[in-house]
Design a protein around this motif. Structure first.
Motif, PDB file in Angstrom:
ATOM      1  N   ASP A   1      32.167 -37.844  16.836  1.00 53.24           N
ATOM      2  CA  ASP A   1      31.780 -38.006  15.439  1.00 53.24           C
ATOM      3  C   ASP A   1      31.253 -39.417  15.193  1.00 53.24           C
ATOM      4  O   ASP A   1      30.230 -39.615  14.528  1.00 53.24           O
ATOM      5  CB  ASP A   1      32.978 -37.713  14.539  1.00 53.24           C
ATOM      6  CG  ASP A   1      32.671 -37.883  13.061  1.00 53.24           C
ATOM      7  OD1 ASP A   1      32.019 -36.984  12.494  1.00 53.24           O
ATOM      8  OD2 ASP A   1      33.074 -38.920  12.482  1.00 53.24           O
ATOM      9  N   ARG A   2      31.938 -40.391  15.726  1.00 58.49           N
ATOM     10  CA  ARG A   2      31.521 -41.783  15.522  1.00 58.49           C
ATOM     11  C   ARG A   2      30.151 -42.055  16.125  1.00 58.49           C
ATOM     12  O   ARG A   2      29.354 -42.822  15.558  1.00 58.49           O
ATOM     13  CB  ARG A   2      32.566 -42.730  16.117  1.00 58.49           C
ATOM     14  CG  ARG A   2      33.855 -42.791  15.321  1.00 58.49           C
ATOM     15  CD  ARG A   2      34.870 -43.719  15.976  1.00 58.49           C
ATOM     16  NE  ARG A   2      36.053 -43.898  15.132  1.00 58.49           N
ATOM     17  CZ  ARG A   2      37.090 -44.674  15.452  1.00 58.49           C
ATOM     18  NH1 ARG A   2      37.085 -45.346  16.604  1.00 58.49           N
ATOM     19  NH2 ARG A   2      38.112 -44.792  14.621  1.00 58.49           N
ATOM     20  N   ALA A   3      29.870 -41.454  17.271  1.00 55.17           N
ATOM     21  CA  ALA A   3      28.578 -41.680  17.923  1.00 55.17           C
ATOM     22  C   ALA A   3      27.437 -41.205  17.032  1.00 55.17           C
ATOM     23  O   ALA A   3      26.404 -41.889  16.896  1.00 55.17           O
ATOM     24  CB  ALA A   3      28.536 -40.964  19.267  1.00 55.17           C
TER      25      ALA A   3
ATOM     26  N   GLN B   1      37.268 -37.823  17.860  1.00 54.40           N
ATOM     27  CA  GLN B   1      36.641 -38.643  16.830  1.00 54.40           C
ATOM     28  C   GLN B   1      35.494 -39.495  17.385  1.00 54.40           C
ATOM     29  O   GLN B   1      34.598 -39.886  16.636  1.00 54.40           O
ATOM     30  CB  GLN B   1      37.662 -39.537  16.148  1.00 54.40           C
ATOM     31  CG  GLN B   1      38.162 -40.702  16.975  1.00 54.40           C
ATOM     32  CD  GLN B   1      39.022 -41.672  16.166  1.00 54.40           C
ATOM     33  OE1 GLN B   1      39.364 -41.407  15.013  1.00 54.40           O
ATOM     34  NE2 GLN B   1      39.394 -42.769  16.774  1.00 54.40           N
ATOM     35  N   GLU B   2      35.498 -39.778  18.685  1.00 56.00           N
ATOM     36  CA  GLU B   2      34.456 -40.629  19.247  1.00 56.00           C
ATOM     37  C   GLU B   2      33.097 -39.944  19.230  1.00 56.00           C
ATOM     38  O   GLU B   2      32.061 -40.604  19.150  1.00 56.00           O
ATOM     39  CB  GLU B   2      34.827 -41.068  20.666  1.00 56.00           C
ATOM     40  CG  GLU B   2      36.039 -41.974  20.739  1.00 56.00           C
ATOM     41  CD  GLU B   2      35.899 -43.207  19.856  1.00 56.00           C
ATOM     42  OE1 GLU B   2      34.784 -43.784  19.800  1.00 56.00           O
ATOM     43  OE2 GLU B   2      36.900 -43.594  19.211  1.00 56.00           O
TER      44      GLU B   2
ATOM     45  N   GLY C   1      24.234 -43.463   5.880  1.00 58.58           N
ATOM     46  CA  GLY C   1      25.631 -43.145   6.138  1.00 58.58           C
ATOM     47  C   GLY C   1      26.321 -42.388   5.024  1.00 58.58           C
ATOM     48  O   GLY C   1      27.122 -41.491   5.268  1.00 58.58           O
TER      49      GLY C   1
ATOM     50  N   ALA D   1      25.575 -37.965  19.935  1.00 61.97           N
ATOM     51  CA  ALA D   1      26.850 -37.244  19.951  1.00 61.97           C
ATOM     52  C   ALA D   1      27.007 -36.435  21.229  1.00 61.97           C
ATOM     53  O   ALA D   1      28.080 -36.417  21.846  1.00 61.97           O
ATOM     54  CB  ALA D   1      26.946 -36.334  18.725  1.00 61.97           C
TER      55      ALA D   1
ATOM     56  N   GLU E   1      36.545 -37.925  12.179  1.00 60.06           N
ATOM     57  CA  GLU E   1      37.299 -39.171  12.183  1.00 60.06           C
ATOM     58  C   GLU E   1      38.793 -38.886  12.060  1.00 60.06           C
ATOM     59  O   GLU E   1      39.221 -38.038  11.280  1.00 60.06           O
ATOM     60  CB  GLU E   1      36.839 -40.066  11.026  1.00 60.06           C
ATOM     61  CG  GLU E   1      37.546 -41.401  10.933  1.00 60.06           C
ATOM     62  CD  GLU E   1      37.276 -42.310  12.135  1.00 60.06           C
ATOM     63  OE1 GLU E   1      38.159 -43.127  12.462  1.00 60.06           O
ATOM     64  OE2 GLU E   1      36.175 -42.211  12.739  1.00 60.06           O
TER      65      GLU E   1
ATOM     66  N   ARG F   1      31.900 -33.372   8.829  1.00 59.11           N
ATOM     67  CA  ARG F   1      32.216 -33.705  10.216  1.00 59.11           C
ATOM     68  C   ARG F   1      31.002 -33.425  11.105  1.00 59.11           C
ATOM     69  O   ARG F   1      30.075 -32.695  10.714  1.00 59.11           O
ATOM     70  CB  ARG F   1      33.407 -32.877  10.681  1.00 59.11           C
ATOM     71  CG  ARG F   1      33.109 -31.385  10.719  1.00 59.11           C
ATOM     72  CD  ARG F   1      34.339 -30.527  10.840  1.00 59.11           C
ATOM     73  NE  ARG F   1      33.969 -29.115  10.707  1.00 59.11           N
ATOM     74  CZ  ARG F   1      34.824 -28.126  10.499  1.00 59.11           C
ATOM     75  NH1 ARG F   1      36.119 -28.382  10.397  1.00 59.11           N
ATOM     76  NH2 ARG F   1      34.398 -26.886  10.397  1.00 59.11           N
ATOM     77  N   THR F   2      31.054 -33.954  12.308  1.00 57.90           N
ATOM     78  CA  THR F   2      29.942 -33.755  13.239  1.00 57.90           C
ATOM     79  C   THR F   2      29.952 -32.377  13.871  1.00 57.90           C
ATOM     80  O   THR F   2      28.900 -31.855  14.243  1.00 57.90           O
ATOM     81  CB  THR F   2      29.960 -34.846  14.319  1.00 57.90           C
ATOM     82  OG1 THR F   2      29.678 -36.104  13.693  1.00 57.90           O
ATOM     83  CG2 THR F   2      28.935 -34.600  15.403  1.00 57.90           C
TER      84      THR F   2
ATOM     85  N   ARG G   1      27.657 -40.652  13.706  1.00 58.15           N
ATOM     86  CA  ARG G   1      27.722 -41.348  12.415  1.00 58.15           C
ATOM     87  C   ARG G   1      27.147 -42.765  12.511  1.00 58.15           C
ATOM     88  O   ARG G   1      26.534 -43.264  11.567  1.00 58.15           O
ATOM     89  CB  ARG G   1      29.175 -41.366  11.937  1.00 58.15           C
ATOM     90  CG  ARG G   1      29.336 -41.429  10.441  1.00 58.15           C
ATOM     91  CD  ARG G   1      30.760 -41.071  10.029  1.00 58.15           C
ATOM     92  NE  ARG G   1      31.069 -39.673  10.327  1.00 58.15           N
ATOM     93  CZ  ARG G   1      30.726 -38.655   9.542  1.00 58.15           C
ATOM     94  NH1 ARG G   1      30.066 -38.885   8.420  1.00 58.15           N
ATOM     95  NH2 ARG G   1      31.046 -37.418   9.877  1.00 58.15           N
ATOM     96  N   ARG G   2      27.332 -43.383  13.671  1.00 61.94           N
ATOM     97  CA  ARG G   2      26.826 -44.742  13.863  1.00 61.94           C
ATOM     98  C   ARG G   2      25.297 -44.779  13.745  1.00 61.94           C
ATOM     99  O   ARG G   2      24.727 -45.658  13.091  1.00 61.94           O
ATOM    100  CB  ARG G   2      27.266 -45.261  15.236  1.00 61.94           C
ATOM    101  CG  ARG G   2      26.964 -46.726  15.493  1.00 61.94           C
ATOM    102  CD  ARG G   2      27.494 -47.149  16.852  1.00 61.94           C
ATOM    103  NE  ARG G   2      28.941 -46.890  16.976  1.00 61.94           N
ATOM    104  CZ  ARG G   2      29.490 -46.032  17.814  1.00 61.94           C
ATOM    105  NH1 ARG G   2      28.725 -45.318  18.641  1.00 61.94           N
ATOM    106  NH2 ARG G   2      30.798 -45.862  17.856  1.00 61.94           N
TER     107      ARG G   2
END
Length: 368
Positions: free
Chosen positions: A279-281, A276-277, A292, A265, A316, A298-299, A283-284
């Motif tokens: 957070d996605r990093a 959101q990117e 998951g 992240a 997200e 949230r991150t 979460r991935r």
């Protein structure tokens, strides 16, 4: 309504940025402090600062006058009221001076219904509009003075954490550990606490917003500590997870996953990056490790005069771009009911070219 003359102060410059919002009413809290420098506390006595561009009119209880007079560069008109007369007369005079023709901007997250009803009773038909996000956007990009305070808050908090770790031993209760951390923050010259320290042991650490209890720490289990000191009114917000003695393999694996998600992240942070990117990093990484469904928040969130600020928000669906000067937490976590949880929270500054960590305490699970 007073418009200051002479050299522009920091706070006058900040208020000038509100000009496009018309007249805005601020009440004690983060926005009042940011735009005026006044650290007044909310009480049953209403206090409202009306801002129109750089001009400032403050209605406050008479007992607040000494604090107002301690800021001679405030450049404000001040109307005070005594307890034996009540606030209505002072607020009626203020509304007369303001001669509001349009809506009054308010911070809907801070203004109380009682204050709004008082204004509308004195000026029937007064319309209001919510300026909360406009105010937060102005506060989101930190200047050098703010960043200096935030760096100091993080540094003294981490010094307090190191002092605490030297005192840890099995058998201490969560409440006792929290008390020792509070003392360590005071010894590190923290002005106060960003929030009551959260100390969770064993299965309690699987509750992201649990409470401190009398449960006692045991070797070989998670110890989650979420805390922060303050400097210059700015809080730190740091979380670390530890284990006294040899961690079981399952805990070590969980820690490695969360630490990797945190690092991913932070690497994703940069100017122009959709929130959101980030957070996605994080979460991935957690999803690929099979956890998951157990990353349930949230991150990260914005950090400034308030511990939780909604700009920026690393979640997200939040497509707003990160901007230089924004400060946020990055705090992925995985929580396994009945076993425990791991969360690692760092403070991150968006720079012109990427990201800078404001926290430097290492990610380390095992303690001697």
């Amino acid at each position: 309504m007073s418009t200051p003359t002479g050299p522009e102060t920091l706070f006058q410059a900040r208020r000038a940025k509100l000009a496009a919002l018309g007249t805005v009413a601020l009440v004690p809290g983060a926005n009042l402090r940011y735009f005026t420098g006044l650290a007044l506390h909310p009480s049953e006595r209403p206090t409202v600062a009306f801002v129109r561009g750089a001009a400032l009119l403050i209605v406050a209880p008479e007992l607040e006058r000494p604090q107002l007079e301690a800021h001679p560069d405030l450049g404000a008109s001040v109307l005070t009221w005594r307890d034996d007369e009540g606030p209505e007369g002072a607020f009626r005079r203020a509304l007369g001076e303001l001669a509001l023709a349009g809506e009054l901007g308010v911070d809907a997250s801070a203004m109380r219904v009682s204050e709004l009803l008082l204004l509308q009773r004195l000026q029937p038909g007064l319309g209001v509009r919510d300026c909360t996000r406009d105010l937060l956007r102005l506060r989101a990009r930190k200047d050098e003075a703010e960043l200096l305070a935030m760096r100091r808050a993080a540094a003294l908090s981490e010094a307090a954490l190191e002092a605490l770790l030297a005192q840890l031993e099995p058998g201490l209760s969560e409440r006792e550990i929290a008390a020792r951390l509070t003392n360590a923050l005071s010894a590190a010259l923290s002005e106060g606490h960003a929030f009551a320290p959260l100390v969770q042991t064993g299965p309690n650490s699987a509750l992201p917003h649990g409470a401190v209890s009398d449960r006692r720490l045991r070797a070989g289990e998670p110890l989650l500590i979420d805390f922060g000191g303050t400097c210059g009114g700015y809080p730190a917000d740091i979380t670390r997870t530890f284990c006294l003695g040899e961690p079981p393999a399952a805990l070590r694996r969980l820690y490695e996953v969360v630490s990797a998600a945190n690092r991913a992240a932070v690497r994703a942070v940069g100017p122009g990056v959709p929130m959101q990117e980030v957070d996605r990093a994080a979460r991935r990484v957690i999803a690929e490790a099979g956890f998951g469904e157990r990353f349930i928040h949230r991150t990260g969130h914005g950090l400034g005069l308030e511990v939780h600020e909604s700009i920026p928000q690393l979640a997200e669906g939040v497509l707003d771009p990160l901007e230089p000067g924004m400060v946020m937490t990055v705090e992925p976590g995985v929580y396994l009911p009945g076993f425990g949880g791991v969360r690692l929270e760092d403070e991150v500054l968006v720079t012109e070219t990427g990201a800078e960590l404001l926290t430097h305490s290492p990610h380390r699970l095992q303690l001697p």
